[in-house]
Design a protein around this motif. Sequence first.
Motif, PDB file in Angstrom:
ATOM      1  N   LEU A 176       0.834  -1.202   0.000  1.00  0.00           N
ATOM      2  CA  LEU A 176       0.000   0.000   0.000  1.00  0.00           C
ATOM      3  C   LEU A 176       0.865   1.247   0.000  1.00  0.00           C
ATOM      4  N   ALA A 189       2.280   1.712  -3.512  1.00  0.00           N
ATOM      5  CA  ALA A 189       1.252   2.140  -4.457  1.00  0.00           C
ATOM      6  C   ALA A 189       0.832   3.585  -4.215  1.00  0.00           C
ATOM      7  N   VAL A 190       0.662   3.962  -2.962  1.00  0.00           N
ATOM      8  CA  VAL A 190       0.263   5.338  -2.646  1.00  0.00           C
ATOM      9  C   VAL A 190       1.353   6.318  -3.063  1.00  0.00           C
ATOM     10  N   LEU A 236      -2.463  -1.276  -4.561  1.00  0.00           N
ATOM     11  CA  LEU A 236      -3.295  -0.217  -3.988  1.00  0.00           C
ATOM     12  C   LEU A 236      -4.590  -0.793  -3.416  1.00  0.00           C
TER      13      LEU A 236
END
Length: 310
Positions: A30, A33-34, A140
């Motif tokens: 995460l 992806a962020v 994500l």
Amino acid sequence: MSTSRMAGEQTWTVSLQAHMRAHPLAATGLAIAVFAVIVLLAQSVVELANGGASRALKLALLGGTAGFAATTLGALPALALRAMPRRLEDSLMGMAAGMMLAATAFSLLLPGLEAGSGILGNEPLGAAVVVFGMGLGVLLMLGLEQFTPHEHESTGPCGPGHARCPRMWLFVFAIALHNLPEGMAVGVAFSQGSLEDGLPLAVAIALQDIPEGLAVALALRSVGLTPAPAVGVAALSGTLEPLGALIGLGLASGFPLAYPLGMGLAAGAMLFVVSHEVIPETHRNGHQTPATLGLMAGFAIMMVLDTTLG
């Protein structure tokens, strides 16, 4: 700040930290992806601010708003209905899954592959860019699914701090996780300012949002909400569509490779939702055959729409 509020925030923080320790791969994915999404959005800000994508912005907002309107329209029958036959619900959700799969293939992956190959002058490299974007989309959605408190009717509540959230909002967060990648896909598809590129996808997303809106409204009624609030909250979940469209537009509106990369990211997010959430939900109640037939019908409808409108 009151003592009870501070205690609540500390409890949620402790719960989040424990969840991160229990799921280190999802937390790392995460974060990656962020970070990638922030970079892609940042490099689009200047062009959008200068009006370089004003037509694309209008189209993306219209496409996202159409999804929100379709979600609201789908929720309206819950004013009179309290429940739907499970077989019918699974068939309709299967159809929605089929439309999402076809939209991912025809309106995201194929144009992304074509754009990547054209920009780089090399088909394998173009495909690699799209696949990398797909990986980011999966990371994500996997991270958001793991770290957002939400609940599905069949699997129960999950995510850090879910015990402190009213059950109503857990259902809303669950459908919001579906709507975000759908809105992102619409924004990416319109990022070149072409109605021809984005219209088939926007129509497909809006059509499959109708049964989704009804499903979430009926789920809210099942946990005790009266008809009007259930419809209102279900409609509220659709606001993630125009927001997602703006994010998708930002992802794909900067440097040239951002377009195929953004196409891949939106496709990966959509595929994750279909495989991880929608299809399993339709197969948990013994209605695999009608759900699969619905999926095939939805795929065929989207294929015709893409041919007719694209």
